[in-house]
Design an enzyme around this catalytic site. Structure first.
Site, PDB file in Angstrom:
ATOM      1  N   GLU A  14       0.193  -1.110   0.113  1.00  0.00           N
ATOM      2  CA  GLU A  14      -0.095   0.128   0.031  1.00  0.00           C
ATOM      3  C   GLU A  14       0.680   1.442   0.223  1.00  0.00           C
ATOM      4  O   GLU A  14       1.674   1.602   0.759  1.00  0.00           O
ATOM      5  CB  GLU A  14      -0.797   0.225   0.753  1.00  0.00           C
ATOM      6  CG  GLU A  14      -2.225  -1.060   1.009  1.00  0.00           C
ATOM      7  CD  GLU A  14      -3.328  -0.427   2.184  1.00  0.00           C
ATOM      8  OE1 GLU A  14      -4.083  -1.256   1.955  1.00  0.00           O
ATOM      9  OE2 GLU A  14      -2.874  -0.050   3.140  1.00  0.00           O
ATOM     10  N   CYS A  15       0.612   2.094  -0.640  1.00  0.00           N
ATOM     11  CA  CYS A  15       1.135   3.400  -0.947  1.00  0.00           C
ATOM     12  C   CYS A  15       3.402   4.007  -1.130  1.00  0.00           C
ATOM     13  O   CYS A  15       3.665   2.616  -1.857  1.00  0.00           O
ATOM     14  CB  CYS A  15       0.625   4.427  -0.053  1.00  0.00           C
ATOM     15  SG  CYS A  15       1.497   5.982   0.014  1.00  0.00           S
ATOM     16  N   GLY A  16       3.451   3.860   0.012  1.00  0.00           N
ATOM     17  CA  GLY A  16       4.770   3.245   0.305  1.00  0.00           C
ATOM     18  C   GLY A  16       5.612   2.250  -0.402  1.00  0.00           C
ATOM     19  O   GLY A  16       6.695   1.725  -0.738  1.00  0.00           O
TER      20      GLY A  16
END
Length: 432
Positions: free
Chosen positions: A324-326
């Site tokens: 997720e994301c990073g």
């Protein structure tokens, strides 16, 4: 016995509600009064401060992204007084105010403690408070905390102006610039990164204790009329039976309710640190890379050979890998940091990202998994917040079709290749 509870909010951001919340949590802990902290909305930072101040885990309660049954289940956990910190102003939220702190207070039957910044006003405070008290009759303003009060004379003027409203003033706090919570990268700071975090909480509690009518605040909290949850709220399914979760300063943003729901569903969860060059559990059938600050640690991540080998081995064994994301960016081929230096990432998804020219992406998302996407079987609600840009995306399946809070189509988001998948979205709950 009905549960006590309050929601601490303000007319706008910057009025001091986070500092007041931390001070109150530490003060209650000192007095031995049980308290369970919570945060309204999709925030990873404030719950860390809550945990520090109170000694108890804080949970996110999101009136936009969570189903009501999820909110009632989470709000019913823990002991003692439920102390919820709002986000932004009381009535601020997504499109048409959805997801506001006011909506959460209404759903949970919580009286609102309104923190008012009085630094540049006197009698006008009455008009401001009257507006908030009458804007929505279903929201009860149970008490006021006047912040940044300049003098005893200023306090007297404020109290006289507010007296006709019959809303108790629970505290009048002097301005204390030394108690400002510092910020860092992209305006965010994690509680454990403060050099004097414990002293900050103690000093904030000292500041509040002198002025606070604690008995009055506890009386307000007894007015809560929280509905009972039935405990049967659906939980997002775990990605596997044994889930290895990355956890360190580069991968810090995993929602406690998400991991807790996976545990309740029977998943065995272990943790590992990519920054310490640790590999995921060799027996894990799923690996989760949460969001965080990979751009601040990209060089260390690129050089973490044991982490890289362990992730490759997990995928080769057929484990589901989710970022997720990073974490999504780390699954990609490369990441360009804010200085313009490219760092090789894991190369598990055909993705290049960059922070060289920061561009904010922010908002709630409704996401429907594509027909062939692994793991996700139903629509989810999520939140997106990052400053990265996508330089390129290669040949891979698309994970979600998404819309924003206004219903505007955002197209396809995220990628998957085999059982490796990710996106910039922080998933919060299943869509209603």
């Amino acid at each position: 016995m009905a549960r006590q509870g309050i929601l601490i909010s303000a007319p706008a951001s910057g009025c001091g509600k986070t500092l007041v919340t931390l001070a109150l949590l530490r003060l209650l802990a000192r007095r031995g009064i049980p308290v369970t902290p919570a945060k309204s909305g999709p925030d990873y930072i404030d719950p860390g401060f809550h945990r520090l101040a109170s000694g108890h885990d804080s949970v996110n309660l999101d009136a936009y992204a969570m189903q009501p049954s999820t909110i009632l289940r989470l709000a019913g956990q823990g002991d003692g007084l439920l102390a919820v910190e709002g986000a932004m102003g009381l009535f601020d939220g997504a499109a048409n105010g959805r997801g506001s702190a006011a909506a959460l207070a209404q759903m949970l039957g919580l009286p609102v403690i309104l923190v008012v910044d009085c630094a540049r006003q006197a009698q006008s405070v009455a008009a401001l408070v009257r507006g908030f008290a009458t804007h929505d009759p279903s929201i009860g303003i149970g008490g006021l905390i006047l912040n940044r009060v300049g003098s005893q004379r200023h306090e007297a003027m404020l109290r006289t102006a507010l007296e006709p409203l019959a809303i108790p003033v629970l505290a009048a706090l002097p301005a204390e610039p030394s108690l400002a919570i510092p910020s860092r990268h992209l305006g965010l700071v994690r509680a454990q990164e403060l050099d004097a975090d414990e002293r900050l909480c103690d000093r904030a509690a000292d500041w509040l204790e002198v002025a606070l009518d604690l008995d009055g605040l506890l009386d307000v909290s007894r007015r809560a009329s929280m509905p009972a949850g039935d405990g049967r709220a659906p939980r997002l399914p775990p990605p596997g039976g044994r889930v290895a979760v990355a956890r360190d300063d580069a991968f810090a943003f995993a929602y406690p309710h998400l991991l807790g729901g996976w545990r309740e569903a029977g998943a065995d969860i272990s943790f590992f640190s990519p920054l310490a060059d640790e590999a995921p559990d060799i027996g894990a059938d799923a690996v989760y890379l949460p969001g965080g600050y990979p751009e601040l640690h990209a060089g260390r991540i690129a050089g973490a050979s044991a982490f890289r080998a362990g992730m490759t081995n997990s995928a080769m064994r057929g484990a589901l890998v989710y970022g997720e994301c990073g974490g999504y960016m780390v699954l990609g081929d490369g990441l360009v940091d804010g200085e313009g230096t490219r760092h090789a990432m894991l190369g598990m998804l055909p993705l290049e990202t960059s922070f060289e020219v920061p561009r904010r992406h922010l908002g709630y998302r409704q996401a429907v998994p594509t027909d062939d996407a692994p793991f996700w079987a139903a629509a989810v609600t999520a939140h997106e917040f990052h400053y990265a840009s996508i330089l390129s995306e290669g040949d891979a399946g698309r994970l979600f079709r998404a819309t924003d809070a206004t219903g505007q189509a955002l197209g396809a988001l995220g990628l998957y290749r085999g059982r490796v998948m990710g996106s910039f979205l922080h998933v919060i709950d299943g869509a209603a």
